[in-house]
Design a protein around this motif. Structure first.
Motif, PDB file in Angstrom:
ATOM      1  N   PRO A 121       7.799 -22.483  33.093  1.00 56.84           N
ATOM      2  CA  PRO A 121       8.906 -21.584  32.687  1.00 56.84           C
ATOM      3  C   PRO A 121       9.094 -19.961  32.572  1.00 56.84           C
ATOM      4  CG  PRO A 121       9.091 -23.340  31.080  1.00 56.84           C
ATOM      5  CD  PRO A 121       7.595 -24.080  32.067  1.00 56.84           C
ATOM      6  N   PRO A 122       9.637 -19.305  32.441  1.00 54.85           N
ATOM      7  CA  PRO A 122      10.102 -18.513  31.040  1.00 54.85           C
ATOM      8  C   PRO A 122       9.324 -18.445  29.678  1.00 54.85           C
ATOM      9  CG  PRO A 122      11.600 -17.634  32.566  1.00 54.85           C
ATOM     10  CD  PRO A 122      11.124 -19.248  33.300  1.00 54.85           C
ATOM     11  N   SER A 123       9.657 -19.547  29.242  1.00 53.53           N
ATOM     12  CA  SER A 123       9.588 -20.244  28.349  1.00 53.53           C
ATOM     13  C   SER A 123       8.539 -20.500  27.377  1.00 53.53           C
ATOM     14  CB  SER A 123      11.178 -21.289  27.012  1.00 53.53           C
ATOM     15  OG  SER A 123      10.053 -22.652  28.212  1.00 53.53           O
ATOM     16  N   TRP A 124       7.599 -20.793  28.530  1.00 51.66           N
ATOM     17  CA  TRP A 124       6.133 -20.750  27.875  1.00 51.66           C
ATOM     18  C   TRP A 124       5.269 -19.822  27.944  1.00 51.66           C
ATOM     19  CZ3 TRP A 124       2.521 -24.983  27.102  1.00 51.66           C
ATOM     20  CH2 TRP A 124       1.753 -24.491  27.343  1.00 51.66           C
ATOM     21  N   THR A 125       4.665 -20.354  26.579  1.00 48.99           N
ATOM     22  CA  THR A 125       3.645 -18.772  26.233  1.00 48.99           C
ATOM     23  C   THR A 125       2.551 -18.414  25.822  1.00 48.99           C
ATOM     24  OG1 THR A 125       4.425 -20.599  23.784  1.00 48.99           O
ATOM     25  CG2 THR A 125       5.885 -18.385  24.282  1.00 48.99           C
ATOM     26  N   GLY A 126       2.328 -20.165  26.639  1.00 49.14           N
ATOM     27  CA  GLY A 126       0.722 -20.610  26.746  1.00 49.14           C
ATOM     28  C   GLY A 126       0.037 -20.193  28.125  1.00 49.14           C
ATOM     29  N   ARG A 127      -0.865 -20.532  27.950  1.00 43.53           N
ATOM     30  CA  ARG A 127      -1.977 -19.862  28.954  1.00 43.53           C
ATOM     31  C   ARG A 127      -1.255 -20.561  30.870  1.00 43.53           C
ATOM     32  NH1 ARG A 127      -5.687 -20.753  25.077  1.00 43.53           N
ATOM     33  NH2 ARG A 127      -6.965 -19.481  24.408  1.00 43.53           N
ATOM     34  N   VAL A 128      -1.521 -19.617  31.739  1.00 41.40           N
ATOM     35  CA  VAL A 128      -0.956 -19.991  32.385  1.00 41.40           C
ATOM     36  C   VAL A 128      -2.992 -19.408  33.932  1.00 41.40           C
ATOM     37  CG1 VAL A 128      -0.059 -19.159  35.075  1.00 41.40           C
ATOM     38  CG2 VAL A 128       0.545 -19.432  32.709  1.00 41.40           C
ATOM     39  N   GLY A 129      -2.721 -20.536  34.476  1.00 37.96           N
ATOM     40  CA  GLY A 129      -4.076 -20.334  34.999  1.00 37.96           C
ATOM     41  C   GLY A 129      -5.245 -21.663  35.224  1.00 37.96           C
ATOM     42  N   LEU A 130      -6.130 -21.748  35.739  1.00 43.06           N
ATOM     43  CA  LEU A 130      -6.851 -22.848  36.223  1.00 43.06           C
ATOM     44  C   LEU A 130      -7.997 -22.672  34.857  1.00 43.06           C
ATOM     45  CD1 LEU A 130      -8.204 -21.514  40.104  1.00 43.06           C
ATOM     46  CD2 LEU A 130      -6.482 -23.225  39.504  1.00 43.06           C
ATOM     47  N   VAL A 131      -8.307 -23.949  34.723  1.00 45.50           N
ATOM     48  CA  VAL A 131      -8.623 -24.934  33.869  1.00 45.50           C
ATOM     49  C   VAL A 131     -10.396 -23.948  33.959  1.00 45.50           C
ATOM     50  CG1 VAL A 131      -9.722 -26.675  34.378  1.00 45.50           C
ATOM     51  CG2 VAL A 131      -9.140 -26.633  32.080  1.00 45.50           C
ATOM     52  N   THR A 132     -11.011 -24.350  35.133  1.00 42.96           N
ATOM     53  CA  THR A 132     -12.052 -23.899  35.192  1.00 42.96           C
ATOM     54  C   THR A 132     -12.699 -22.382  34.729  1.00 42.96           C
ATOM     55  OG1 THR A 132     -12.093 -22.751  37.177  1.00 42.96           O
ATOM     56  CG2 THR A 132     -12.371 -25.485  36.804  1.00 42.96           C
ATOM     57  N   ASN A 133     -11.175 -21.781  34.633  1.00 42.20           N
ATOM     58  CA  ASN A 133     -11.544 -19.892  34.534  1.00 42.20           C
ATOM     59  C   ASN A 133     -11.769 -20.359  32.755  1.00 42.20           C
ATOM     60  OD1 ASN A 133     -11.003 -19.133  36.839  1.00 42.20           O
ATOM     61  ND2 ASN A 133      -8.596 -18.815  36.459  1.00 42.20           N
ATOM     62  N   LEU A 134     -11.085 -21.101  31.613  1.00 37.91           N
ATOM     63  CA  LEU A 134     -11.304 -21.055  30.693  1.00 37.91           C
ATOM     64  C   LEU A 134     -12.828 -21.779  30.377  1.00 37.91           C
ATOM     65  CD1 LEU A 134      -8.780 -23.094  29.706  1.00 37.91           C
ATOM     66  CD2 LEU A 134      -8.691 -21.080  29.929  1.00 37.91           C
ATOM     67  N   VAL A 135     -14.382 -22.211  30.992  1.00 36.49           N
ATOM     68  CA  VAL A 135     -15.462 -22.372  30.807  1.00 36.49           C
ATOM     69  C   VAL A 135     -16.033 -21.053  29.911  1.00 36.49           C
ATOM     70  CG1 VAL A 135     -17.256 -23.327  31.739  1.00 36.49           C
ATOM     71  CG2 VAL A 135     -15.216 -24.364  32.086  1.00 36.49           C
ATOM     72  N   ALA A 136     -15.883 -19.776  31.521  1.00 40.13           N
ATOM     73  CA  ALA A 136     -16.642 -18.561  30.592  1.00 40.13           C
ATOM     74  C   ALA A 136     -16.921 -18.371  29.673  1.00 40.13           C
ATOM     75  CB  ALA A 136     -16.340 -17.695  31.926  1.00 40.13           C
ATOM     76  N   ARG A 137     -15.579 -18.117  28.660  1.00 39.02           N
ATOM     77  CA  ARG A 137     -15.343 -17.895  27.298  1.00 39.02           C
ATOM     78  C   ARG A 137     -14.960 -18.932  26.008  1.00 39.02           C
ATOM     79  NH1 ARG A 137      -9.836 -17.808  25.432  1.00 39.02           N
ATOM     80  NH2 ARG A 137      -9.055 -18.396  27.253  1.00 39.02           N
ATOM     81  N   ALA A 138     -15.254 -20.388  26.755  1.00 36.67           N
ATOM     82  CA  ALA A 138     -15.471 -21.259  26.061  1.00 36.67           C
ATOM     83  C   ALA A 138     -16.818 -21.196  24.565  1.00 36.67           C
ATOM     84  CB  ALA A 138     -15.718 -22.458  26.103  1.00 36.67           C
ATOM     85  N   GLY A 139     -16.271 -21.243  23.281  1.00 40.15           N
ATOM     86  CA  GLY A 139     -17.822 -21.143  21.985  1.00 40.15           C
ATOM     87  C   GLY A 139     -18.330 -21.954  22.314  1.00 40.15           C
ATOM     88  N   PHE A 140     -19.682 -22.123  23.140  1.00 41.08           N
ATOM     89  CA  PHE A 140     -20.116 -23.892  22.320  1.00 41.08           C
ATOM     90  C   PHE A 140     -22.034 -22.880  23.078  1.00 41.08           C
ATOM     91  CE2 PHE A 140     -18.392 -23.654  27.329  1.00 41.08           C
ATOM     92  CZ  PHE A 140     -19.913 -24.001  27.448  1.00 41.08           C
ATOM     93  N   ASP A 141     -23.355 -23.706  22.326  1.00 39.28           N
ATOM     94  CA  ASP A 141     -23.905 -23.220  22.693  1.00 39.28           C
ATOM     95  C   ASP A 141     -25.098 -24.247  23.725  1.00 39.28           C
ATOM     96  OD1 ASP A 141     -26.389 -22.690  22.398  1.00 39.28           O
ATOM     97  OD2 ASP A 141     -27.188 -23.954  20.484  1.00 39.28           O
TER      98      ASP A 141
END
Length: 288
Positions: free
Chosen positions: A190-210
């Motif tokens: 909803p408009p009140s949501w200030t977090g991320r919107v999108g597929l969880v798989t999109n987070l893998v590319a920029r997640a910080g891990f070795d």
């Protein structure tokens, strides 16, 4: 398959029939989301059910039927047997609407575990969506109990909407108290949501891990896992270090009925947790 034993009245050990449900009593219920409930169970015979993170049981609603549900409690601590269940059918509806004091049947535990100790000394990345966080919760709790033995720990979680976010308080505590990086995204908000919107798989590319020293654990809808595992490989995580929990129509739990067959695998005994090196050629065939 190993056979457990139980003491007889004469003091001898008798085999435990894996097809025979043990009676457990519901001692507590918690509404997690609008259609998801966590049940706390205690055995009527007083014998706790030991389990490993990633294993499941067959829960029996008497007069209705039986369904496989992953255990979501802490495997490192004694306490009630915990299952988080989404209301999606007749059996799950009977379970989530049951009240404290109700007796249900429990068979198991069955299947393979996450074996998170294999990640000691390196990073751990958890990629999950929806109720897929429930089977991973025991693995995260096991990491938390030995947090100093792991490097960076990252949890990437996706939900349909903010109202469908599971274990929100747990995730906050993991982030604030145990130095776990938690990133949450939703399909829509909803408009009140200030977090991320999108597929969880999109987070893998920029997640910080070795990636060269990472153990990755993945659980969620199969379509999500089809994209999450290759995304992890693209980051440099070796396929044999990526573990997925596969779901199929499990009925017996002991590899007899064949309902959960995935080519040469029976997921109730060979899985549900398997490494991507083994699963990749099978997941490429969508009809399988």
């Amino acid at each position: 398959m190993s056979v457990d034993t139980a003491p007889s009245s004469a003091g001898r050990d008798l085999p435990v029939d894996p097809m025979l449900p043990r009676p457990f009593q519901i001692i507590g219920t918690h509404l997690d989301t609008r259609d998801t409930v966590t049940l706390a169970l205690e055995p009527l015979d007083g014998v706790p059910l030991a389990h490993r993170a990633g294993q499941f049981t067959m829960l029996h609603a008497f007069g209705v039927g039986e369904v496989p549900i992953s255990i979501c409690g802490d495997p490192t601590r004694p306490g009630p047997l915990m299952h988080t269940i989404r209301d999606v059918g007749a059996v799950t509806h009977a379970l989530v609407t049951a009240t404290p004091g109700t007796t249900i049947g429990v068979r198991g535990p069955f299947g393979t575990g996450w074996d998170v100790a294999d990640g000691v000394g390196g990073d751990v990345v958890v990629v999950t969506g929806g109720i897929g966080l429930a089977p991973l919760r025991p693995a995260i709790l096991e990491v938390v109990s030995r947090r100093s033995e792991y490097g960076r720990v990252v949890l990437l979680y996706g939900a349909r909407s903010p109202e469908d976010i599971l274990f929100a308080q747990d995730m906050q505590a993991w982030a604030e108290d145990h130095d776990i990086v938690v990133e949450v995204t939703v399909d829509y908000g909803p408009p009140s949501w200030t977090g991320r919107v999108g597929l969880v798989t999109n987070l893998v590319a920029r997640a910080g891990f070795d990636p060269l020293h990472t153990l990755a654990l993945v659980c969620g809808p199969e379509v999500m896992m089809r994209y999450a595992a290759p995304a992890l490989v693209e980051r440099g995580v070796r396929p044999e270090r990526i573990r997925l929990s596969m779901e199929r129509n499990m009925k017996c739990g002991v590899g007899l009925c064949g309902h959960c067959q995935l080519r040469e695998l029976f997921l109730c005994v060979d899985g549900p947790v398997l490494d991507y090196a083994r699963l990749a050629p099978l997941m490429d065939v969508r009809e399988m």
